[in-house]
Design an enzyme around this catalytic site. Structure first.
Site, PDB file in Angstrom:
ATOM      1  N   HIS A 231       5.703   2.479  -4.495  1.00 49.28           N
ATOM      2  CA  HIS A 231       6.559   1.557  -4.918  1.00 49.28           C
ATOM      3  C   HIS A 231       6.966   1.564  -6.573  1.00 49.28           C
ATOM      4  O   HIS A 231       5.894   1.470  -7.130  1.00 49.28           O
ATOM      5  CB  HIS A 231       5.945   0.164  -4.601  1.00 49.28           C
ATOM      6  CG  HIS A 231       7.044  -1.123  -4.497  1.00 49.28           C
ATOM      7  ND1 HIS A 231       7.571  -1.481  -5.689  1.00 49.28           N
ATOM      8  CD2 HIS A 231       7.744  -1.564  -3.451  1.00 49.28           C
ATOM      9  CE1 HIS A 231       8.666  -2.343  -5.460  1.00 49.28           C
ATOM     10  NE2 HIS A 231       8.698  -2.410  -3.975  1.00 49.28           N
ATOM     11  N   ARG A 277      13.696   4.123  -3.251  1.00 45.11           N
ATOM     12  CA  ARG A 277      12.367   4.359  -4.035  1.00 45.11           C
ATOM     13  C   ARG A 277      11.687   5.352  -4.548  1.00 45.11           C
ATOM     14  O   ARG A 277      11.200   5.290  -5.731  1.00 45.11           O
ATOM     15  CB  ARG A 277      11.371   3.700  -2.884  1.00 45.11           C
ATOM     16  CG  ARG A 277      11.532   2.171  -2.881  1.00 45.11           C
ATOM     17  CD  ARG A 277      10.475   1.362  -2.154  1.00 45.11           C
ATOM     18  NE  ARG A 277      10.694   0.194  -1.762  1.00 45.11           N
ATOM     19  CZ  ARG A 277      10.166  -0.565  -0.796  1.00 45.11           C
ATOM     20  NH1 ARG A 277       9.014  -0.146  -0.258  1.00 45.11           N
ATOM     21  NH2 ARG A 277      10.780  -1.804  -0.737  1.00 45.11           N
ATOM     22  N   HIS A 334       2.268   2.658  -1.883  1.00 49.61           N
ATOM     23  CA  HIS A 334       2.829   1.582  -0.972  1.00 49.61           C
ATOM     24  C   HIS A 334       2.770   1.642   0.354  1.00 49.61           C
ATOM     25  O   HIS A 334       2.302   0.540   0.773  1.00 49.61           O
ATOM     26  CB  HIS A 334       3.953   1.246  -1.727  1.00 49.61           C
ATOM     27  CG  HIS A 334       4.716  -0.194  -1.402  1.00 49.61           C
ATOM     28  ND1 HIS A 334       4.065  -1.429  -1.525  1.00 49.61           N
ATOM     29  CD2 HIS A 334       5.665  -0.353  -0.650  1.00 49.61           C
ATOM     30  CE1 HIS A 334       4.802  -2.528  -0.896  1.00 49.61           C
ATOM     31  NE2 HIS A 334       5.792  -1.791  -0.433  1.00 49.61           N
ATOM     32  N   ARG A 369      10.561   5.601   3.279  1.00 44.85           N
ATOM     33  CA  ARG A 369      11.141   4.420   4.210  1.00 44.85           C
ATOM     34  C   ARG A 369      12.302   3.677   3.487  1.00 44.85           C
ATOM     35  O   ARG A 369      11.879   3.297   2.285  1.00 44.85           O
ATOM     36  CB  ARG A 369       9.843   3.167   4.439  1.00 44.85           C
ATOM     37  CG  ARG A 369      10.241   2.012   5.038  1.00 44.85           C
ATOM     38  CD  ARG A 369       8.830   1.329   5.448  1.00 44.85           C
ATOM     39  NE  ARG A 369       8.103   1.175   4.171  1.00 44.85           N
ATOM     40  CZ  ARG A 369       8.413  -0.058   3.367  1.00 44.85           C
ATOM     41  NH1 ARG A 369       9.423  -0.815   3.764  1.00 44.85           N
ATOM     42  NH2 ARG A 369       7.549  -0.185   2.587  1.00 44.85           N
TER      43      ARG A 369
HETATM   44  C1  SIN Z   1       9.339  -5.304  -1.558  1.00 44.87           C
HETATM   45  O1  SIN Z   1       9.322  -6.484  -1.710  1.00 44.87           O
HETATM   46  O2  SIN Z   1       9.812  -4.671  -2.668  1.00 44.87           O
HETATM   47  C2  SIN Z   1       8.354  -4.471  -0.702  1.00 44.87           C
HETATM   48  C3  SIN Z   1       9.208  -4.539   0.462  1.00 44.87           C
HETATM   49  C4  SIN Z   1       8.960  -3.363   1.280  1.00 44.87           C
HETATM   50  O3  SIN Z   1       7.887  -2.615   1.004  1.00 44.87           O
HETATM   51  O4  SIN Z   1       9.813  -3.027   2.215  1.00 44.87           O
END
Ligand code: SIN
Length: 523
Positions: A231, A277, A334, A369
């Site tokens: 993340h 991401r 993440h 994802r």
């Molecule tokens: C986030 O709120 O950035 C995480 C959501 C996710 O991991 O899909």
């Protein structure tokens, strides 16, 4: 508490996938939910952004499908993605019927949020940025109300019990410190991911890859493990886990800047801060490697404290006022896109063993994802699993079982930290053959000194090795897997997956989709 020796269904894990499956399959038999901590300690609980589903005016399952495939970098299973996006709106209605309150605008319509790589604002959220907490609480309350569900907290599943390629239950260390065998017609792994094998992660302490590791040891096929999602924006400090600063903040206008106040996503990707991401996380990493601190500037979001109350509180607790100060951030492990290979009914290659949620690889995430598709995956497939699970026949007469497991369980915090350090340094966002080989040899060294009954450590080591060997094998960069020595996507690897199955020797198998085996290498 002593758990029943026999039950119809065992669910390992208590996030959205586990509790969703439990609620559904309790209609067909007695269901035991086993969780190694408390019911609410899961990745689901800490999810902030929300749940993606094609509900907004102007949206469609087709648009959601397209966005999911693009983020997945040519590695999604298109049929599985169709199932996900077509069923999403219905399953969201189920959640609402169970008592979930998604946030609405003053006019009463849903307040859809926007996140990275989505072509439209389609993210439903609850209590601002506490969507996971809302969903986990609703499902936990529902599960507690159902007489057919037994909840076993603070119980550790050490291994699955397999007979003639059928899973007949699992070995559990119950909360009194006793090992016992629990047998069942059907067993579902919904034990979440493995962020805790990395030094920096947004995942809670429980996310040590237990489900994937025990399935691997039991002979399940494990795929796509090289694809780890980092993340981009965790709050930068020395905590473990790191506090997540939701992508929704960027969706509402937050900008990434260096310490000089310069935006750096412009020119990197047409979607800038809302690029997929992997792209954003690597751009931040490169800034950090060049010696710059990176911040998320959310000062333009006027309603920040009401739209993001959890983030606002976490920042102010460490002396940052997001209304006036840029938030220091860093990428952190993440989500794992890979996992236990399953079809869209959660079936694995082991009879009566099912998998749901982050432990599974059904093919909906490909190499990367799409934001807010993970809660959706959990709820959509937890409904489908039951289609097959309910028809599991009774167990054959089970011979008396004797445990090969040693007690007591010991934790090995120093060695666990060494795994985390090793994975972050040598198998993180940017990988090379040299570093990955170093990681393998360090993991082997740790394994040699790991006490045999340090179950969590062994799970971490097994999963770490699957990630490293997958990353070594895939000589290209795609989605969450980036090789500095092979920096481009290679068409040869499109639609291929690296598969690990324990057999007599761990080996990697290359497959086209889920059918023809092309080649294999012994490790
Ligand atoms: C986030 O709120 O950035 C995480 C959501 C996710 O991991 O899909």
């Amino acid at each position: 508490m002593r758990l029943p020796d026999y039950i119809d269904f065992i669910i390992i894990g208590s996030g959205i996938a586990g509790l969703g499956t439990a609620v559904n399959c309790s209609k067909y038999g007695q269901t035991l939910v086993i969780t190694k901590s408390t019911l609410l300690e899961s990745n689901t609980y800490f999810a902030q952004g929300g749940i993606a589903a094609a509900i907004a005016p102007g949206d469609s399952p087709e648009a959601h499908y397209k966005d999911t495939l693009v983020a997945g970098a040519d590695l999604c299973e298109s049929d599985a993605v169709s199932v996900l996006v077509q069923n999403g709106p219905k399953r969201v209605q189920d959640l609402i019927a169970m008592g979930t309150h998604f946030d609405t605008t003053p006019s009463g319509s849903f307040d859809f949020g926007r996140e990275g790589a989505h072509s439209i604002a389609r993210i439903l959220h609850a209590r601002g940025d506490a969507t996971g907490a809302e969903l986990a609480s609703v499902l936990a309350n529902k599960a507690k109300e159902i007489p057919n569900i037994i909840i076993a907290e603070n119980c550790l599943v050490a291994d699955l019990i397999i007979q003639d390629n059928r899973c007949i239950g699992c070995w559990v260390l119950n909360d009194e410190g006793q090992f016992q065998a629990v047998t069942a017609k059907g067993t579902v792994i919904a034990a979440g991911g493995c962020g805790q094998i990395y030094k920096h992660t947004t995942n809670p302490w429980v996310a040590t890859g237990d489900g994937i590791a025990m399935a691997y040891r039991a002979g399940a096929e494990i795929v796509h493990m090289e694809f780890v999602q980092f993340h981009p924006t965790a709050l930068k400090n020395h905590n473990n886990p790191l506090f997540l600063v939701s992508e929704a903040v960027r969706g509402d206008g937050g900008k990434l800047i260096t310490e000089e106040g310069k935006r750096f996503m412009v020119g990197v990707h047409p979607m800038e801060e809302l690029a997929p991401r992997d792209v954003v996380a690597r751009a931040i990493y490169h800034q950090q490697k060049a010696g710059r601190e990176v911040f998320l500037d959310a000062t333009s979001i006027k309603n920040f404290s009401s739209r993001f109350p959890t983030i606002y509180k976490a920042c102010t607790e460490v002396g940052i006022n997001p209304l006036t100060d840029p938030i220091p951030i860093t990428p952190a492990a993440h989500f794992i896109m890979g996992g236990i290979l399953a079809d869209t009914y959660g079936r694995t290659n082991i009879q009566s063993l099912y998998v749901c949620g982050e432990s599974a690889c059904v093919g909906v995430h490909g190499a990367n994802r799409l934001a807010s598709n993970s809660l959706l995956e959990g709820i959509v497939f937890s409904e489908r699993i039951v289609e097959c699970l309910k028809d599991e026949s009774s167990l054959p007469a089970v011979p008396p079982l004797s445990s090969h497991l040693e007690k007591p369980v010991v934790s090995a915090p120093v060695l666990e930290d060494t795994v985390r350090e090793t994975m972050w340094s040598y198998a993180g966002l940017i990988r090379t053959e040299k570093d990955l080989l170093k990681a393998l040899s360090k993991l082997d060294e740790i394994k040699m000194s790991a006490p045999i009954n340090a179950y969590t450590l062994h799970n971490m080591l097994d999963v770490a090795k699957l990630i490293v060997s997958g990353a070594l094998y895939r000589k290209e960069s795609r989605g969450g897997h980036y090789r500095l020595d092979y920096p481009d996507q290679d068409a040869h690897w499109k639609e291929l997956m690296v598969e690990h199955s324990i057999g007599s020797q761990p080996k990697l198998v290359l497959r086209t989709k889920r059918d023809s085996v092309l080649s294999f290498n012994d490790l």
